[in-house]
Scaffold this active site. Sequence first.
Site, PDB file in Angstrom:
ATOM      1  N   HIS A  23       0.740  -1.698  -0.054  1.00  0.00           N
ATOM      2  CA  HIS A  23      -0.091   0.143  -0.009  1.00  0.00           C
ATOM      3  C   HIS A  23       0.990   1.286  -0.153  1.00  0.00           C
ATOM      4  CE1 HIS A  23      -3.906  -2.078   0.806  1.00  0.00           C
ATOM      5  NE2 HIS A  23      -2.921  -2.936   1.101  1.00  0.00           N
ATOM      6  N   ASP A 120      -6.216   5.607   0.898  1.00  0.00           N
ATOM      7  CA  ASP A 120      -6.049   4.312   0.713  1.00  0.00           C
ATOM      8  C   ASP A 120      -7.969   2.890   1.077  1.00  0.00           C
ATOM      9  OD1 ASP A 120      -3.770   2.062   0.521  1.00  0.00           O
ATOM     10  OD2 ASP A 120      -5.693   0.759   1.696  1.00  0.00           O
ATOM     11  N   TRP A 360      -0.387  -6.788  -6.586  1.00  0.00           N
ATOM     12  CA  TRP A 360      -0.052  -5.808  -7.496  1.00  0.00           C
ATOM     13  C   TRP A 360       0.780  -5.365  -7.684  1.00  0.00           C
ATOM     14  CZ3 TRP A 360      -2.400  -6.552 -11.445  1.00  0.00           C
ATOM     15  CH2 TRP A 360      -2.854  -5.846 -12.511  1.00  0.00           C
ATOM     16  N   SER A 362       4.260  -6.264  -7.942  1.00  0.00           N
ATOM     17  CA  SER A 362       4.939  -6.487  -8.218  1.00  0.00           C
ATOM     18  C   SER A 362       4.350  -6.503 -10.049  1.00  0.00           C
ATOM     19  CB  SER A 362       4.988  -8.465  -7.808  1.00  0.00           C
ATOM     20  OG  SER A 362       5.764  -8.098  -6.884  1.00  0.00           O
TER      21      SER A 362
END
Length: 464
Positions: A23, A120, A360, A362
Amino acid sequence: MPLSGKPLTGPRVVLIPSAGMGHLTPFSRLAASLSDLCHVTMVSILPTVSSAESCYLSDFFSSYPDVHSFKFELPPFDSSAYPNADPFFLRFEGINQSAPDLMTHLLTKSSKPVSALIVDITLSTSMVPLAKSFGIPCYILFTASAAMLSFCAYFPTYYDSNSGPIDDIQIPGLKMVPVATIPQALHNPKHVFTPLFIQNGKNLSKADGILVNTFESLEKDTLVALRDGHVQPGFPPVVAVGPLLPVNIPAISGGSEVSPWLDMQPEKSVVYVSFGSRTAMPKEQIRELGRGLEASGCRFLWVVKTTVVDSHDNSELEELLGEGFLERVKDRGLVVKGWVEQEELLQHKAVGGFVSHCGWNSVTEAALHGIRMLAWPRLGDQRINAGVVARSGLGVWEDKWSWEGEKGLVSADKIGKRVKEMMADRRHMATAQKIGEEAQIATRPGGASYEGLVELVRRFEGVE
Ligand code: UDP
Ligand code: G50
């Protein structure tokens, strides 16, 4: 803590990231990109759960003085109702509970009004209604794929109309989501994450807009279905702003032997193996993976992780991988523990493939650098993300491979065979390279992701 950084000019956007590198990374990337366009403050919620987050935050703020820092000390959170819960999930809950305090601090300490908040997804339960009550526009940064976003948006509707156990889910306008790909936690209504996930999903519709770390050509159909209101009628604007570009900060720690080793390997010959910052594999599976890499005959760079929180990891590689392993593979394999600079590694000319858990970030990093993937998702949103990898052609996904909570090991034979196939597949390499070019174009001036961000800042200014 007072705000620091460059003089207050233009609209002022405050970014509120959640816990975990998965995050923090996209938030700091967004902060860095936005700081070229407007005044940006990023909140750090302290103490962090992992050491990686704490090192990253201090390096980030010293490298990006234009991003203003606002620190918030989180009051202690009583987790006794959730024995053995994942520390990151507990932290999501803790931040949501303290959100009114955080918001009061933020607004009273600021010398300039907040033009917009970008929060977030894990904090939208608390932050979206709070921002509304203060009359501040609130955007959500969705840190996973648009495919996962469509799932989050539709899941509350499915959940409220379904009384039995969770099954395959048909998201309107999109492909069926097989039950086996649904995050483990959501099968249990009493899990600490489940009510939070449902409320976060409901609040998506109440936000002023959703930013998602993807790009048009990677997830076109899903973005269209979200924007057309197929998934949820009246869904707010969805802006694809990815892949968010890496920040430029000095190496966090460790991994110093990696670059010199890669420099000595032939072009595109090395398979990079990593399961992200918080996905630990059982020891038996780690050994099997090691034997699989050995059996593949390929060169490999493997980052091993045995615990969810990095500072708890005190295992020894030799003991973990079995006697003699490191000696046997020393001519073509490098095994490291701890943090590596993944973003740099993926750009190295020696790296030709990536065995990944499909966190995600990566995936977006592999996409940006056009590196083909072998997807081995292990938990949470990773199988849904792996679906994107497979459909786009960025990678292959062996969808029967084990998932956290399932019994059974994936054998060294199977792993070795798949890794070897991936590294030999030239067509696959070309597709990944093409995706890389599209990703690069999207993020340059004139590209859809870049222009999406510019337009967003105009909206903060009240121009549009
Ligand atoms: N990362 C890294 N070095 C590591 C492990 C992770 O640089 O040793 C970075 C990685 O590049 C990515 C982020 O940390 O940007 C991890 O996010 P991701 O979504 O891939 O997975 P998560 O760790 O959240 O499961
Ligand atoms: C871990 C997990 C399950 C899960 C996720 C995990 C995510 C991450 C993105 O990280 O989906 C996300 C978080 C909260 C939310 C929506 C999406 O409300 O075990 O789903």
